[in-house]
Design an enzyme around this catalytic site. Sequence first.
Site, PDB file in Angstrom:
ATOM      1  N   HIS A 234       4.090   5.386  -2.809  1.00  0.00           N
ATOM      2  CA  HIS A 234       4.353   4.204  -1.641  1.00  0.00           C
ATOM      3  C   HIS A 234       2.891   4.328  -1.128  1.00  0.00           C
ATOM      4  O   HIS A 234       2.263   4.700  -0.490  1.00  0.00           O
ATOM      5  CB  HIS A 234       5.372   5.532  -0.307  1.00  0.00           C
ATOM      6  CG  HIS A 234       5.793   4.570   0.822  1.00  0.00           C
ATOM      7  ND1 HIS A 234       7.064   5.040   1.441  1.00  0.00           N
ATOM      8  CD2 HIS A 234       5.411   3.379   1.409  1.00  0.00           C
ATOM      9  CE1 HIS A 234       7.866   4.106   2.172  1.00  0.00           C
ATOM     10  NE2 HIS A 234       5.840   3.678   2.432  1.00  0.00           N
TER      11      HIS A 234
ATOM     12  N   ARG B 179      -0.882  -4.803   0.763  1.00  0.00           N
ATOM     13  CA  ARG B 179      -1.369  -6.379   1.534  1.00  0.00           C
ATOM     14  C   ARG B 179      -1.391  -7.362   1.007  1.00  0.00           C
ATOM     15  O   ARG B 179      -1.392  -8.913   2.082  1.00  0.00           O
ATOM     16  CB  ARG B 179      -2.621  -6.337   2.521  1.00  0.00           C
ATOM     17  CG  ARG B 179      -1.771  -4.704   3.358  1.00  0.00           C
ATOM     18  CD  ARG B 179      -0.811  -4.553   4.193  1.00  0.00           C
ATOM     19  NE  ARG B 179      -0.546  -3.826   5.673  1.00  0.00           N
ATOM     20  CZ  ARG B 179       0.444  -3.350   6.042  1.00  0.00           C
ATOM     21  NH1 ARG B 179       1.836  -3.817   5.612  1.00  0.00           N
ATOM     22  NH2 ARG B 179       0.599  -2.065   6.523  1.00  0.00           N
TER      23      ARG B 179
ATOM     24  N   ASP C 104       2.009   6.524   2.123  1.00  0.00           N
ATOM     25  CA  ASP C 104       2.779   5.411   2.605  1.00  0.00           C
ATOM     26  C   ASP C 104       1.345   4.996   3.644  1.00  0.00           C
ATOM     27  O   ASP C 104       1.028   4.477   4.719  1.00  0.00           O
ATOM     28  CB  ASP C 104       3.617   5.750   4.347  1.00  0.00           C
ATOM     29  CG  ASP C 104       3.933   4.660   5.005  1.00  0.00           C
ATOM     30  OD1 ASP C 104       4.455   3.315   4.462  1.00  0.00           O
ATOM     31  OD2 ASP C 104       4.935   4.653   5.245  1.00  0.00           O
TER      32      ASP C 104
ATOM     33  N   HIS D 218       0.910   0.318   0.616  1.00  0.00           N
ATOM     34  CA  HIS D 218       0.905  -1.135   1.193  1.00  0.00           C
ATOM     35  C   HIS D 218      -0.875  -1.868   0.772  1.00  0.00           C
ATOM     36  O   HIS D 218      -1.415  -1.223   1.628  1.00  0.00           O
ATOM     37  CB  HIS D 218       1.481  -1.452   3.053  1.00  0.00           C
ATOM     38  CG  HIS D 218       2.596  -0.434   2.940  1.00  0.00           C
ATOM     39  ND1 HIS D 218       3.669  -1.318   3.050  1.00  0.00           N
ATOM     40  CD2 HIS D 218       2.793   0.547   3.593  1.00  0.00           C
ATOM     41  CE1 HIS D 218       4.965  -0.090   3.177  1.00  0.00           C
ATOM     42  NE2 HIS D 218       4.477   0.375   3.575  1.00  0.00           N
TER      43      HIS D 218
ATOM     44  N   HIS E  94       9.238   8.468   2.449  1.00  0.00           N
ATOM     45  CA  HIS E  94       8.509   8.736   3.921  1.00  0.00           C
ATOM     46  C   HIS E  94       9.268   9.686   4.803  1.00  0.00           C
ATOM     47  O   HIS E  94      10.295   8.971   6.652  1.00  0.00           O
ATOM     48  CB  HIS E  94       8.088   8.120   4.875  1.00  0.00           C
ATOM     49  CG  HIS E  94       8.840   6.301   5.063  1.00  0.00           C
ATOM     50  ND1 HIS E  94       9.781   6.562   5.178  1.00  0.00           N
ATOM     51  CD2 HIS E  94       8.297   4.879   5.190  1.00  0.00           C
ATOM     52  CE1 HIS E  94      10.287   4.885   5.345  1.00  0.00           C
ATOM     53  NE2 HIS E  94       9.327   4.919   5.046  1.00  0.00           N
TER      54      HIS E  94
HETATM   55 ZN   LIG Z   1       8.979   2.232   5.539  1.00  0.00          ZN
END
Ligand SMILES: [Zn+2]
Length: 421
Positions: free
Chosen positions: A59, A63, A303, A61, A231
């Site tokens: 998990h 971007r 995350d 990001h 999460h």
């Molecule tokens: Zn989320």
Amino acid sequence: MLLIKNGRVLDPASNKDSLLDILLDGERISRVGANLPVDGAEAFDATGLIVAPGFIDLHCHLREPGQEMSETIETGTRAAAHGGFTAVCCMPNTQPVNDTASVTRGIVERAAAAASVRVWPIGAASKGSKGEALAEIGAMKDAGIVAVSDDGKPIATARLMRQVMEYCSSLNLPVIDHCEDASLFAGGAMREGPQSVRLGLNGIPAQSESICAGRDVEMASLTGARLHIAHMSTRGSLEYVRWAKKQGLRVTCEVTPHHFTLVDEDVRYDSNYKMNPPLASRSDRAALIEGLADGSVDAIATDHAPHHPASKDVEFDRAPFGITGFETALTLGLTELVIEKKLSLMRLVELFTTGPARVLGIERKIAAGEPADLTIFSTDREWTFRAAESPSKSRNTPFDGRSFRGAPMATIVAGRFVYRR
Ligand SMILES: [Zn+2]
């Protein structure tokens, strides 16, 4: 050829814990054994270090495309390599959203050109993650997605979740679930409780997450689909996962380092403590740690959610949710879980390797013929995390300046060093 010598090899797949050498030949592991001859290979002395299968982050990001001010595939995966990760799964809430095969292909191509570690994209469940019509899931699978999620938002209705699950079931893809009841969450900035009252911030009750987790465990029961709770932060959600596992449903879950480290009482009027789900209660944190120890939790996932300093440098309730996480994940696990004797070093390694691999339906182990992805770390190296020195473009972390014991020392992907401390 690369020879990793004298490391303490921890391989959760075989429960092996012994001093061994590992010979890497190109992109594969070629031999594992005691006192392997150097024979012209480049040698790395891992004396005193742990050698583990390559860490997988389920998990993050990155971007890109669209928010390159905050992070790119290049900078994000460099930070991942510094954190010991050899593969990262990136969420689809980019601009545009990764909801078509052409966006997926763009990410895969960019990663091939610029990434330090393997990038496994996650495709959106619904078009634009808007919760209305299904995204091009089949075509995205052909283009390389490993799972489906509308992360950042819950899948709006049980009816849409049913469609997503039935479709993903036929493709054998896991559905990764950001659990949130929008009506309870509305306008909240942190967990509801004495601390949110003290700070004068709108609170989000734990049930915002667990109600949705309960709904989707029921939907997994209806459809037989693979459901992965992202999460997970509450005791209530964990109880649903435990129930589902007992029923033999294909339900898994992950916990982030910040949720097993911090609680709502730690929140200050500083947007580096603002994340979604919000930091939970002491009792939730204790439950998550129990779940990590007893096998109810399948993976630790970061995350990693970078935000450009200008966007985070505003009033708490206006700031976006999320903190960076690659570089502090392993050391938080060592500090909060292993040194505190909540779980064994082997179990911690499992939560970063075979655990997340299983969620994706793959294997991860140290054996001849396997991919030459390794994470080498120290359990006693003392260091201080300085966000300003991170390869990430963003600095939004509550752990800046914190001193740690234990650190990644080298990260190897497809037989090459992508990071050496
Ligand atoms: Zn989320």
